[in-house]
Design a protein around this motif. Structure first.
Motif, PDB file in Angstrom:
ATOM      1  N   ASP A 100      -1.983   0.663 -17.772  1.00 49.46           N
ATOM      2  CA  ASP A 100      -0.905   0.387 -18.713  1.00 49.46           C
ATOM      3  C   ASP A 100       0.181  -0.460 -18.047  1.00 49.46           C
ATOM      4  N   ARG A 101       0.404  -1.662 -18.562  1.00 42.88           N
ATOM      5  CA  ARG A 101       1.387  -2.580 -17.993  1.00 42.88           C
ATOM      6  C   ARG A 101       2.786  -1.981 -17.983  1.00 42.88           C
ATOM      7  N   ARG A 102       3.170  -1.286 -19.054  1.00 40.79           N
ATOM      8  CA  ARG A 102       4.514  -0.711 -19.138  1.00 40.79           C
ATOM      9  C   ARG A 102       4.734   0.341 -18.058  1.00 40.79           C
ATOM     10  N   LEU A 103       3.716   1.158 -17.825  1.00 39.57           N
ATOM     11  CA  LEU A 103       3.833   2.194 -16.803  1.00 39.57           C
ATOM     12  C   LEU A 103       3.867   1.574 -15.415  1.00 39.57           C
ATOM     13  N   ARG A 104       3.059   0.556 -15.200  1.00 39.35           N
ATOM     14  CA  ARG A 104       3.066  -0.145 -13.908  1.00 39.35           C
ATOM     15  C   ARG A 104       4.447  -0.746 -13.640  1.00 39.35           C
ATOM     16  N   GLU A 105       5.026  -1.416 -14.633  1.00 41.41           N
ATOM     17  CA  GLU A 105       6.340  -2.032 -14.460  1.00 41.41           C
ATOM     18  C   GLU A 105       7.420  -0.990 -14.203  1.00 41.41           C
ATOM     19  N   LEU A 106       7.382   0.119 -14.926  1.00 42.62           N
ATOM     20  CA  LEU A 106       8.339   1.202 -14.705  1.00 42.62           C
ATOM     21  C   LEU A 106       8.228   1.723 -13.275  1.00 42.62           C
ATOM     22  N   THR A 107       7.016   1.930 -12.819  1.00 39.73           N
ATOM     23  CA  THR A 107       6.792   2.442 -11.469  1.00 39.73           C
ATOM     24  C   THR A 107       7.302   1.459 -10.432  1.00 39.73           C
ATOM     25  N   GLU A 108       6.965   0.203 -10.598  1.00 43.29           N
ATOM     26  CA  GLU A 108       7.363  -0.802  -9.609  1.00 43.29           C
ATOM     27  C   GLU A 108       8.876  -1.028  -9.574  1.00 43.29           C
ATOM     28  N   THR A 109       9.564  -0.896 -10.712  1.00 45.00           N
ATOM     29  CA  THR A 109      10.998  -1.154 -10.730  1.00 45.00           C
ATOM     30  C   THR A 109      11.839   0.069 -10.384  1.00 45.00           C
ATOM     31  N   ARG A 110      11.404   1.259 -10.801  1.00 41.13           N
ATOM     32  CA  ARG A 110      12.244   2.452 -10.585  1.00 41.13           C
ATOM     33  C   ARG A 110      11.706   3.416  -9.528  1.00 41.13           C
ATOM     34  N   TYR A 111      10.428   3.338  -9.230  1.00 38.94           N
ATOM     35  CA  TYR A 111       9.809   4.300  -8.311  1.00 38.94           C
ATOM     36  C   TYR A 111       8.966   3.562  -7.279  1.00 38.94           C
ATOM     37  N   SER A 112       9.612   2.688  -6.538  1.00 39.11           N
ATOM     38  CA  SER A 112       8.877   1.865  -5.577  1.00 39.11           C
ATOM     39  C   SER A 112       8.237   2.690  -4.462  1.00 39.11           C
ATOM     40  N   ASP A 113       8.654   3.944  -4.318  1.00 40.76           N
ATOM     41  CA  ASP A 113       8.035   4.818  -3.321  1.00 40.76           C
ATOM     42  C   ASP A 113       6.685   5.361  -3.780  1.00 40.76           C
ATOM     43  N   VAL A 114       6.343   5.186  -5.057  1.00 46.16           N
ATOM     44  CA  VAL A 114       5.050   5.631  -5.588  1.00 46.16           C
ATOM     45  C   VAL A 114       4.112   4.424  -5.602  1.00 46.16           C
ATOM     46  N   GLU A 115       3.011   4.543  -4.890  1.00 46.52           N
ATOM     47  CA  GLU A 115       2.014   3.473  -4.883  1.00 46.52           C
ATOM     48  C   GLU A 115       1.291   3.468  -6.220  1.00 46.52           C
ATOM     49  N   VAL A 116       1.058   2.284  -6.759  1.00 50.88           N
ATOM     50  CA  VAL A 116       0.389   2.166  -8.055  1.00 50.88           C
ATOM     51  C   VAL A 116      -0.792   1.207  -7.927  1.00 50.88           C
ATOM     52  N   ARG A 117      -1.903   1.602  -8.513  1.00 52.81           N
ATOM     53  CA  ARG A 117      -3.128   0.796  -8.542  1.00 52.81           C
ATOM     54  C   ARG A 117      -3.614   0.722  -9.978  1.00 52.81           C
ATOM     55  N   GLY A 118      -4.481  -0.275 -10.234  1.00 48.73           N
ATOM     56  CA  GLY A 118      -4.961  -0.480 -11.592  1.00 48.73           C
ATOM     57  C   GLY A 118      -6.467  -0.544 -11.700  1.00 48.73           C
ATOM     58  N   THR A 119      -6.915  -0.961 -12.867  1.00 43.40           N
ATOM     59  CA  THR A 119      -8.335  -1.028 -13.179  1.00 43.40           C
ATOM     60  C   THR A 119      -9.088  -1.957 -12.232  1.00 43.40           C
ATOM     61  N   LEU A 120      -8.511  -3.126 -11.967  1.00 43.36           N
ATOM     62  CA  LEU A 120      -9.198  -4.075 -11.083  1.00 43.36           C
ATOM     63  C   LEU A 120      -9.390  -3.503  -9.681  1.00 43.36           C
ATOM     64  N   TRP A 121      -8.388  -2.810  -9.173  1.00 42.02           N
ATOM     65  CA  TRP A 121      -8.505  -2.178  -7.860  1.00 42.02           C
ATOM     66  C   TRP A 121      -9.656  -1.170  -7.857  1.00 42.02           C
ATOM     67  N   LEU A 122      -9.741  -0.371  -8.943  1.00 40.80           N
ATOM     68  CA  LEU A 122     -10.786   0.644  -9.029  1.00 40.80           C
ATOM     69  C   LEU A 122     -12.166  -0.007  -9.102  1.00 40.80           C
ATOM     70  N   VAL A 123     -12.304  -1.070  -9.868  1.00 41.11           N
ATOM     71  CA  VAL A 123     -13.585  -1.774  -9.959  1.00 41.11           C
ATOM     72  C   VAL A 123     -13.968  -2.360  -8.592  1.00 41.11           C
ATOM     73  N   GLN A 124     -12.986  -2.897  -7.878  1.00 45.40           N
ATOM     74  CA  GLN A 124     -13.252  -3.411  -6.525  1.00 45.40           C
ATOM     75  C   GLN A 124     -13.720  -2.293  -5.604  1.00 45.40           C
ATOM     76  N   ARG A 125     -13.125  -1.112  -5.732  1.00 49.14           N
ATOM     77  CA  ARG A 125     -13.561   0.046  -4.926  1.00 49.14           C
ATOM     78  C   ARG A 125     -15.018   0.380  -5.249  1.00 49.14           C
ATOM     79  N   LEU A 126     -15.393   0.278  -6.506  1.00 50.48           N
ATOM     80  CA  LEU A 126     -16.777   0.568  -6.902  1.00 50.48           C
ATOM     81  C   LEU A 126     -17.734  -0.465  -6.337  1.00 50.48           C
ATOM     82  N   GLN A 127     -17.308  -1.709  -6.262  1.00 54.91           N
ATOM     83  CA  GLN A 127     -18.164  -2.754  -5.710  1.00 54.91           C
ATOM     84  C   GLN A 127     -18.359  -2.602  -4.204  1.00 54.91           C
ATOM     85  N   GLU A 128     -17.344  -2.092  -3.523  1.00 51.50           N
ATOM     86  CA  GLU A 128     -17.444  -1.893  -2.078  1.00 51.50           C
ATOM     87  C   GLU A 128     -18.507  -0.853  -1.773  1.00 51.50           C
TER      88      GLU A 128
END
Length: 128
Positions: A100-128
């Motif tokens: 969710d773009r809105r949740l990612r943006e909220l996390t990155e702007t207000r909670y920079s101490d929380v690491e956030v990953r998305g669908t593409l990262w997960l798909v890359q993990r599956l390919q590895e």
């Protein structure tokens, strides 16, 4: 690594037929218990048998989520259950997994101490 997921990621992985592969990764996956009950339990009860864990957000996290929701308005507002996932990631020191773009943006702007990953990262993990 503990990944706290929103419903979006889990539904996308289910539709793509990638749940078994996802849960074979070395990471652990969890969601807030209320998110599972309200958004996943009826359509995707199999997630628990794959290894999804449900965790309870503490009172401080619920209060903070409520305050965050009061300050987010209009199109920029993520859902309450998504904010619960963010607060749970913060509570347990996990990585927030969201599509969710809105949740990612909220996390990155207000909670920079929380690491956030998305669908593409997960798909890359599956390919590895």
């Amino acid at each position: 690594m503990l990944l706290i997921s929103d419903a979006n990621i889990l539904i996308d992985m289910s539709v793509a037929g990638l749940l078994e592969a996802m849960f074979s990764l070395p990471e652990s996956f969890a969601v807030p218990d209320v998110l599972f009950a309200e958004e996943l339990s009826e359509q995707h009860p199999e997630l628990l048998s794959f290894g999804l864990t449900t965790l309870t957000l503490d009172g401080a996290g619920v209060r903070e989520a409520t305050m965050v929701m009061a300050s987010c308005t209009g199109r920029a507002a993520p859902s309450l259950n998504d904010v619960f996932a963010l607060m749970l990631a913060k509570q347990v020191g996990g990585v927030l997994l969201t599509g969710d773009r809105r949740l990612r943006e909220l996390t990155e702007t207000r909670y920079s101490d929380v690491e956030v990953r998305g669908t593409l990262w997960l798909v890359q993990r599956l390919q590895e």
